[in-house]
Write a protein that holds these residues in place. Structure first.
Motif, PDB file in Angstrom:
ATOM      1  N   ASP A  77       0.826  -1.210   0.000  1.00  0.00           N
ATOM      2  CA  ASP A  77       0.000   0.000   0.000  1.00  0.00           C
ATOM      3  C   ASP A  77       0.857   1.255   0.000  1.00  0.00           C
ATOM      4  O   ASP A  77       0.696   2.145   0.830  1.00  0.00           O
ATOM      5  CB  ASP A  77      -0.951   0.017   1.204  1.00  0.00           C
ATOM      6  CG  ASP A  77      -2.128  -0.910   1.024  1.00  0.00           C
ATOM      7  OD1 ASP A  77      -2.406  -1.297  -0.125  1.00  0.00           O
ATOM      8  OD2 ASP A  77      -2.768  -1.233   2.039  1.00  0.00           O
ATOM      9  N   GLU A  78       1.801   1.305  -0.927  1.00  0.00           N
ATOM     10  CA  GLU A  78       2.719   2.425  -1.093  1.00  0.00           C
ATOM     11  C   GLU A  78       3.633   2.639   0.113  1.00  0.00           C
ATOM     12  O   GLU A  78       4.222   3.698   0.283  1.00  0.00           O
ATOM     13  CB  GLU A  78       1.944   3.703  -1.424  1.00  0.00           C
ATOM     14  CG  GLU A  78       1.149   3.587  -2.716  1.00  0.00           C
ATOM     15  CD  GLU A  78       0.375   4.837  -3.037  1.00  0.00           C
ATOM     16  OE1 GLU A  78       0.677   5.900  -2.476  1.00  0.00           O
ATOM     17  OE2 GLU A  78      -0.543   4.731  -3.866  1.00  0.00           O
ATOM     18  N   LYS A  79       3.731   1.651   0.963  1.00  0.00           N
ATOM     19  CA  LYS A  79       4.638   1.680   2.108  1.00  0.00           C
ATOM     20  C   LYS A  79       5.637   0.556   1.926  1.00  0.00           C
ATOM     21  O   LYS A  79       5.386  -0.420   1.245  1.00  0.00           O
ATOM     22  CB  LYS A  79       3.882   1.464   3.423  1.00  0.00           C
ATOM     23  CG  LYS A  79       2.681   2.338   3.621  1.00  0.00           C
ATOM     24  CD  LYS A  79       3.053   3.758   3.902  1.00  0.00           C
ATOM     25  CE  LYS A  79       1.823   4.541   4.301  1.00  0.00           C
ATOM     26  NZ  LYS A  79       1.592   5.711   3.549  1.00  0.00           N
ATOM     27  N   ARG A  80       6.785   0.673   2.565  1.00  0.00           N
ATOM     28  CA  ARG A  80       7.805  -0.362   2.459  1.00  0.00           C
ATOM     29  C   ARG A  80       7.878  -1.139   3.768  1.00  0.00           C
ATOM     30  O   ARG A  80       8.076  -0.574   4.828  1.00  0.00           O
ATOM     31  CB  ARG A  80       9.160   0.248   2.161  1.00  0.00           C
ATOM     32  CG  ARG A  80      10.247  -0.815   2.084  1.00  0.00           C
ATOM     33  CD  ARG A  80      11.408  -0.348   1.357  1.00  0.00           C
ATOM     34  NE  ARG A  80      10.919   0.160   0.085  1.00  0.00           N
ATOM     35  CZ  ARG A  80      11.601   0.109  -1.038  1.00  0.00           C
ATOM     36  NH1 ARG A  80      12.776  -0.402  -1.045  1.00  0.00           N
ATOM     37  NH2 ARG A  80      11.104   0.591  -2.143  1.00  0.00           N
ATOM     38  N   LEU A  81       7.721  -2.459   3.632  1.00  0.00           N
ATOM     39  CA  LEU A  81       7.924  -3.359   4.755  1.00  0.00           C
ATOM     40  C   LEU A  81       9.232  -4.104   4.520  1.00  0.00           C
ATOM     41  O   LEU A  81       9.531  -4.500   3.393  1.00  0.00           O
ATOM     42  CB  LEU A  81       6.794  -4.380   4.858  1.00  0.00           C
ATOM     43  CG  LEU A  81       5.414  -3.849   5.201  1.00  0.00           C
ATOM     44  CD1 LEU A  81       4.408  -4.998   5.211  1.00  0.00           C
ATOM     45  CD2 LEU A  81       5.417  -3.154   6.538  1.00  0.00           C
ATOM     46  N   VAL A  82      10.000  -4.275   5.565  1.00  0.00           N
ATOM     47  CA  VAL A  82      11.233  -5.045   5.496  1.00  0.00           C
ATOM     48  C   VAL A  82      11.023  -6.291   6.346  1.00  0.00           C
ATOM     49  O   VAL A  82      10.627  -6.201   7.506  1.00  0.00           O
ATOM     50  CB  VAL A  82      12.437  -4.219   6.017  1.00  0.00           C
ATOM     51  CG1 VAL A  82      13.695  -5.070   6.057  1.00  0.00           C
ATOM     52  CG2 VAL A  82      12.636  -2.982   5.159  1.00  0.00           C
ATOM     53  N   THR A  83      11.255  -7.436   5.730  1.00  0.00           N
ATOM     54  CA  THR A  83      11.092  -8.704   6.435  1.00  0.00           C
ATOM     55  C   THR A  83      12.435  -9.420   6.468  1.00  0.00           C
ATOM     56  O   THR A  83      13.009  -9.720   5.425  1.00  0.00           O
ATOM     57  CB  THR A  83      10.039  -9.591   5.748  1.00  0.00           C
ATOM     58  OG1 THR A  83       8.799  -8.892   5.721  1.00  0.00           O
ATOM     59  CG2 THR A  83       9.861 -10.907   6.480  1.00  0.00           C
ATOM     60  N   ASP A  84      12.918  -9.666   7.671  1.00  0.00           N
ATOM     61  CA  ASP A  84      14.145 -10.446   7.863  1.00  0.00           C
ATOM     62  C   ASP A  84      13.731 -11.856   8.247  1.00  0.00           C
ATOM     63  O   ASP A  84      12.860 -12.034   9.106  1.00  0.00           O
ATOM     64  CB  ASP A  84      15.005  -9.850   8.974  1.00  0.00           C
ATOM     65  CG  ASP A  84      15.640  -8.544   8.565  1.00  0.00           C
ATOM     66  OD1 ASP A  84      16.303  -8.517   7.525  1.00  0.00           O
ATOM     67  OD2 ASP A  84      15.453  -7.543   9.284  1.00  0.00           O
ATOM     68  N   THR A  85      14.353 -12.842   7.622  1.00  0.00           N
ATOM     69  CA  THR A  85      14.075 -14.235   7.944  1.00  0.00           C
ATOM     70  C   THR A  85      15.392 -14.931   8.238  1.00  0.00           C
ATOM     71  O   THR A  85      16.363 -14.772   7.502  1.00  0.00           O
ATOM     72  CB  THR A  85      13.359 -14.952   6.779  1.00  0.00           C
ATOM     73  OG1 THR A  85      12.140 -14.256   6.495  1.00  0.00           O
ATOM     74  CG2 THR A  85      13.041 -16.392   7.133  1.00  0.00           C
ATOM     75  N   TRP A  86      15.413 -15.698   9.326  1.00  0.00           N
ATOM     76  CA  TRP A  86      16.585 -16.479   9.704  1.00  0.00           C
ATOM     77  C   TRP A  86      16.304 -17.942   9.392  1.00  0.00           C
ATOM     78  O   TRP A  86      15.226 -18.456   9.701  1.00  0.00           O
ATOM     79  CB  TRP A  86      16.903 -16.302  11.180  1.00  0.00           C
ATOM     80  CG  TRP A  86      17.459 -14.955  11.479  1.00  0.00           C
ATOM     81  CD1 TRP A  86      18.784 -14.613  11.562  1.00  0.00           C
ATOM     82  CD2 TRP A  86      16.737 -13.743  11.725  1.00  0.00           C
ATOM     83  NE1 TRP A  86      18.910 -13.275  11.842  1.00  0.00           N
ATOM     84  CE2 TRP A  86      17.674 -12.711  11.941  1.00  0.00           C
ATOM     85  CE3 TRP A  86      15.368 -13.417  11.768  1.00  0.00           C
ATOM     86  CZ2 TRP A  86      17.305 -11.402  12.210  1.00  0.00           C
ATOM     87  CZ3 TRP A  86      14.995 -12.104  12.025  1.00  0.00           C
ATOM     88  CH2 TRP A  86      15.964 -11.119  12.242  1.00  0.00           C
ATOM     89  N   PHE A  87      17.281 -18.591   8.772  1.00  0.00           N
ATOM     90  CA  PHE A  87      17.164 -19.987   8.354  1.00  0.00           C
ATOM     91  C   PHE A  87      18.181 -20.827   9.107  1.00  0.00           C
ATOM     92  O   PHE A  87      19.290 -20.377   9.370  1.00  0.00           O
ATOM     93  CB  PHE A  87      17.461 -20.123   6.856  1.00  0.00           C
ATOM     94  CG  PHE A  87      16.447 -19.468   5.962  1.00  0.00           C
ATOM     95  CD1 PHE A  87      15.481 -20.228   5.327  1.00  0.00           C
ATOM     96  CD2 PHE A  87      16.471 -18.099   5.738  1.00  0.00           C
ATOM     97  CE1 PHE A  87      14.549 -19.635   4.494  1.00  0.00           C
ATOM     98  CE2 PHE A  87      15.542 -17.495   4.896  1.00  0.00           C
ATOM     99  CZ  PHE A  87      14.583 -18.273   4.272  1.00  0.00           C
ATOM    100  N   GLU A  88      17.778 -22.052   9.394  1.00  0.00           N
ATOM    101  CA  GLU A  88      18.685 -23.040   9.971  1.00  0.00           C
ATOM    102  C   GLU A  88      18.549 -24.307   9.135  1.00  0.00           C
ATOM    103  O   GLU A  88      17.424 -24.809   8.962  1.00  0.00           O
ATOM    104  CB  GLU A  88      18.318 -23.315  11.425  1.00  0.00           C
ATOM    105  CG  GLU A  88      19.288 -24.212  12.137  1.00  0.00           C
ATOM    106  CD  GLU A  88      18.957 -24.302  13.618  1.00  0.00           C
ATOM    107  OE1 GLU A  88      19.837 -23.974  14.422  1.00  0.00           O
ATOM    108  OE2 GLU A  88      17.819 -24.699  13.950  1.00  0.00           O
ATOM    109  N   ASN A  89      19.640 -24.776   8.581  1.00  0.00           N
ATOM    110  CA  ASN A  89      19.640 -25.958   7.707  1.00  0.00           C
ATOM    111  C   ASN A  89      18.666 -25.796   6.536  1.00  0.00           C
ATOM    112  O   ASN A  89      17.944 -26.727   6.182  1.00  0.00           O
ATOM    113  CB  ASN A  89      19.314 -27.225   8.505  1.00  0.00           C
ATOM    114  CG  ASN A  89      20.327 -27.478   9.588  1.00  0.00           C
ATOM    115  OD1 ASN A  89      21.523 -27.283   9.393  1.00  0.00           O
ATOM    116  ND2 ASN A  89      19.852 -27.901  10.755  1.00  0.00           N
TER     117      ASN A  89
END
Length: 184
Positions: A146-158
């Motif tokens: 909606d014309e806004k910026r979301l930043v999503t950080d994801t951490w992975f293991e294996n």
């Protein structure tokens, strides 16, 4: 001969400068490709409203079209509520009850959509950065919402996501602990 050797070494040095970034992105790109048929996971979500935190849990499943279906498992009073989230909207159903935790990101993000936001980022959002962080692999996705910026950080293991955070205006608004992740 020295100039030729120096030129070869300089060329190798310059070419190797691109390799670490490509190598760092490879697991994120491979994970995205593996999601082609969707996935299933359990999400424990915490939504931050200033100094108040609301927590809930749900079982989630995405399909090849990016549609996410979820069933609330906690809190017990909301257990059994189901929702379907697609790009552009969603529906929530359960004997006339509504899943309402307020809105975040200046009224643009419904906390119950947290798993859908994360799953959509994994499949479609711009990969801003990726690399090792301690023993985990971290990917930062950027998504216009909606014309806004979301930043999503994801951490992975294996190779499997275990945690994601959604940030708006530099502040974490959603935290998702992910368990029981499987590919469809």
């Amino acid at each position: 001969m020295r100039r030729f050797s120096a030129a070869i070494l300089l060329l190798l040095f310059l070419l190797s400068g691109c390799t670490p970034q490509e190598t760092a992105l490879s697991p994120a790109i491979e994970f995205r490709a593996a999601l082609a048929n969707g996935c299933r996971f359990h999400a424990q979500v915490s939504a931050v409203f200033g100094e108040t935190v609301a927590s809930f849990a749900m079982d989630c499943e995405t399909d090849s079209d990016g549609v996410l279906r979820l069933t609330v498992t906690e809190p017990e009073t909301l257990s059994g509520i189901t929702a379907t989230v697609k790009n552009g909207g969603g529906t929530i159903t359960y004997d006339g009850m509504a899943l309402e935790f307020g809105l975040l990101a200046n009224g643009n993000v419904i906390p119950a959509a947290a798993p859908a936001i994360a799953a959509d980022c994994w499949s479609r959002a711009y990969i801003a950065s990726a690399g090792q962080e301690d023993a985990l692999y971290r990917v930062t996705y950027e998504k216009d919402f909606d014309e806004k910026r979301l930043v999503t950080d994801t951490w992975f293991e294996n190779g499997v996501p275990i945690c994601a955070e959604v940030c708006y205006n530099g502040q974490r608004i959603l935290k998702i602990l992910i368990s029981s992740f499987t590919l469809n």
